[in-house]
Design an enzyme around this catalytic site. Structure first.
Site, short mmCIF file in Angstrom:
data_model
loop_
_atom_site.label_atom_id
_atom_site.label_comp_id
_atom_site.label_asym_id
_atom_site.label_seq_id
_atom_site.Cartn_x
_atom_site.Cartn_y
_atom_site.Cartn_z
N SER A 48 -10.07 -15.09 8.29
CA SER A 48 -10.51 -13.09 7.85
C SER A 48 -11.55 -13.53 5.96
CB SER A 48 -9.70 -12.56 7.07
OG SER A 48 -8.86 -12.24 6.61
N GLY A 54 -9.15 -3.61 25.97
CA GLY A 54 -8.31 -3.63 25.63
C GLY A 54 -7.35 -3.10 25.06
N GLY A 58 -3.43 -2.22 18.98
CA GLY A 58 -3.48 -1.30 18.40
C GLY A 58 -4.27 -1.56 17.09
N LYS A 63 0.27 -4.81 13.30
CA LYS A 63 -0.21 -3.14 13.15
C LYS A 63 0.46 -2.52 13.69
CE LYS A 63 -5.57 -4.85 12.65
NZ LYS A 63 -7.08 -4.38 13.42
N ASP A 114 -9.40 1.69 10.67
CA ASP A 114 -9.72 0.98 11.93
C ASP A 114 -10.62 2.28 12.46
OD1 ASP A 114 -8.99 -1.24 11.68
OD2 ASP A 114 -7.63 -2.03 12.65
N LYS A 152 0.14 -1.06 29.77
CA LYS A 152 -0.45 -0.47 28.78
C LYS A 152 -1.80 0.33 28.96
CE LYS A 152 -0.22 -3.94 25.27
NZ LYS A 152 -0.84 -4.98 24.65
N SER A 199 -11.70 -10.13 4.68
CA SER A 199 -11.73 -9.60 4.07
C SER A 199 -11.27 -10.18 2.30
CB SER A 199 -10.03 -8.68 4.56
OG SER A 199 -9.72 -8.19 5.84
N ASN A 230 -7.66 -3.03 30.36
CA ASN A 230 -7.40 -3.66 29.76
C ASN A 230 -6.26 -5.59 31.37
OD1 ASN A 230 -5.59 -5.12 27.32
ND2 ASN A 230 -3.57 -3.84 28.25
N GLY A 274 -19.64 -7.30 15.34
CA GLY A 274 -18.03 -6.83 14.54
C GLY A 274 -18.05 -6.58 13.39
N THR A 294 -2.94 -6.35 30.88
CA THR A 294 -2.38 -5.37 31.39
C THR A 294 -2.23 -3.73 31.49
OG1 THR A 294 -0.85 -6.80 29.61
CG2 THR A 294 0.22 -5.67 31.13
P1 ATR Z 1 -4.66 -5.71 18.02
O1 ATR Z 1 -4.18 -5.11 16.96
O2 ATR Z 1 -5.53 -6.38 17.12
O3 ATR Z 1 -5.07 -4.82 18.89
P2 ATR Z 1 -3.31 -6.34 19.84
O4 ATR Z 1 -2.36 -5.69 19.82
O5 ATR Z 1 -2.07 -8.39 19.98
O6 ATR Z 1 -4.29 -7.40 18.90
O7 ATR Z 1 -4.28 -6.47 21.36
C1 ATR Z 1 -4.46 -7.59 22.12
C2 ATR Z 1 -5.68 -6.57 23.10
O8 ATR Z 1 -6.48 -8.22 23.55
C3 ATR Z 1 -4.57 -6.47 24.25
O9 ATR Z 1 -5.41 -5.40 24.68
C4 ATR Z 1 -4.25 -8.06 25.40
O10 ATR Z 1 -4.21 -7.41 26.21
P3 ATR Z 1 -3.09 -7.66 26.72
O11 ATR Z 1 -2.04 -6.30 26.25
O12 ATR Z 1 -2.88 -7.62 28.51
O13 ATR Z 1 -1.92 -8.29 26.57
C5 ATR Z 1 -5.99 -8.46 25.08
N1 ATR Z 1 -6.11 -9.73 25.02
C6 ATR Z 1 -6.00 -10.95 24.73
N2 ATR Z 1 -5.73 -12.09 24.87
C7 ATR Z 1 -6.34 -11.40 26.40
C8 ATR Z 1 -6.81 -11.87 27.76
N3 ATR Z 1 -6.63 -13.59 27.17
N4 ATR Z 1 -7.30 -11.95 28.74
C9 ATR Z 1 -7.30 -10.58 28.32
N5 ATR Z 1 -7.28 -9.78 27.37
C10 ATR Z 1 -6.59 -10.54 26.33
#
Ligand code: ATR
Length: 262
Positions: free
Chosen positions: A17, A128, A131, A67, A103, A156, A19, A151, A240, A153
């Protein structure tokens, strides 16, 4: 007794971080007696950490993976944070903890910086559904953008899309429909340990006549694999750090009432 106020960012991992550097620099610049630390807090330790928070801290930023989980420890949240369902900033107002989400402002400000002032009817792919993605999808929906969420998953992606009137798909279908803007809002690429992309980006984009603007919310490293490939494919990129600095400016304003210059 010291009158210096304490702030922090909490998350796991937190070592990357930036920040503290940003906020401490602004405290110095604006001659505010305050200090900002980074604190590694695991999901298991969040409850006990928050018990002592109001006594010790005047405010905080909140990052992966807290978050959404942090909401239960707050006394109130802003309208945006309520709609987004996630916060990244806490302000301690006389012992009461208020949650905000900066954000969304950060993401929109980063897009504006490259001249994308109007997002109306722009086709935006958000990768993604966590959060950070929630904040960005909500921000985009307030601007009239046409949003597709991809995403890992699928459930989600589907849930988030339903909430904000967006479309959704898996990474296997990304690339079928050319987009104006692509935003990585997932944690893929953080620290670039595996140097992977979620989908085979370069060959997909090379087939599109009009190149999209590609933005990553990951800022360590500054040039993620996604951004390196996007640049090689002829896309305009947004690193970013743009969103990161803009969300921090908004958080600093909530902490101190001052909007800092970057
Ligand atoms: P943040 O608050 O930063 O958004 P988070 O809520 O943990 O963090 O979300 C992480 C995101 O990265 C999710 O969309 C996650 O996908 P899943 O919903 O399928 O878990 C995605 N992510 C993390 N690692 C991943 C990977 N190896 N391949 C694809 N997506 C990934």
């Amino acid at each position: 007794m010291s009158t210096q106020k304490s702030y922090c960012v909490i998350g796991q991992p937190i070592a990357h971080s930036r920040s503290p550097r940003l906020h401490n620099g602004w405290f110095k610049k604006y001659k505010i007696s305050a200090h900002y630390d980074k604190i590694e807090v695991s999901p298991k330790a969040l409850g006990s950490f928050m018990k002592l928070f109001a006594e010790k801290y005047a405010g905080a930023n909140v990052t992966i993976p807290h978050k959404e989980k942090i909401l239960q420890y707050l006394d109130g949240i802003s309208t945006e944070a309520k709609i987004i369902g996630a916060i990244n900033t806490i302000v301690n107002h006389e012992g009461k903890l208020w949650g905000h989400n900066t954000d969304m402002f950060g993401a929109l400000a980063a897009l504006k910086e490259v001249g994308l002032t109007s997002l109306k009817n722009k086709k935006v792919l958000v990768m993604g559904a966590g959060g950070a993605a929630r904040a960005i999808v909500y921000g985009l929906s307030t601007q009239g953008a046409i949003v597709v969420i991809a995403n890992r998953t699928l459930s989600k992606a589907k849930k988030l899309a339903k909430e904000f009137g967006a479309e959704w798909c898996g990474y296997d279908l990304v690339g079928v429909f050319p987009m104006d803007i692509i935003i990585n809002a997932s944690s893929v690429g953080l620290n670039d340990t595996q140097a992977t992309n979620i989908f085979y980006f370069k060959s997909t984009i090379e087939d599109w006549d009009r190149k999209p603007v590609v933005m990553d919310i990951i800022y360590t490293p500054k040039y993620t694999k996604l951004l390196r490939d996007a640049r090689a494919a002829g896309c305009k990129i947004i690193t970013g750090d743009k969103m990161f600095v803009a969300q921090a400016q908004e958080a600093f304003k909530l902490f101190t009432g001052i909007r800092p210059h970057a």
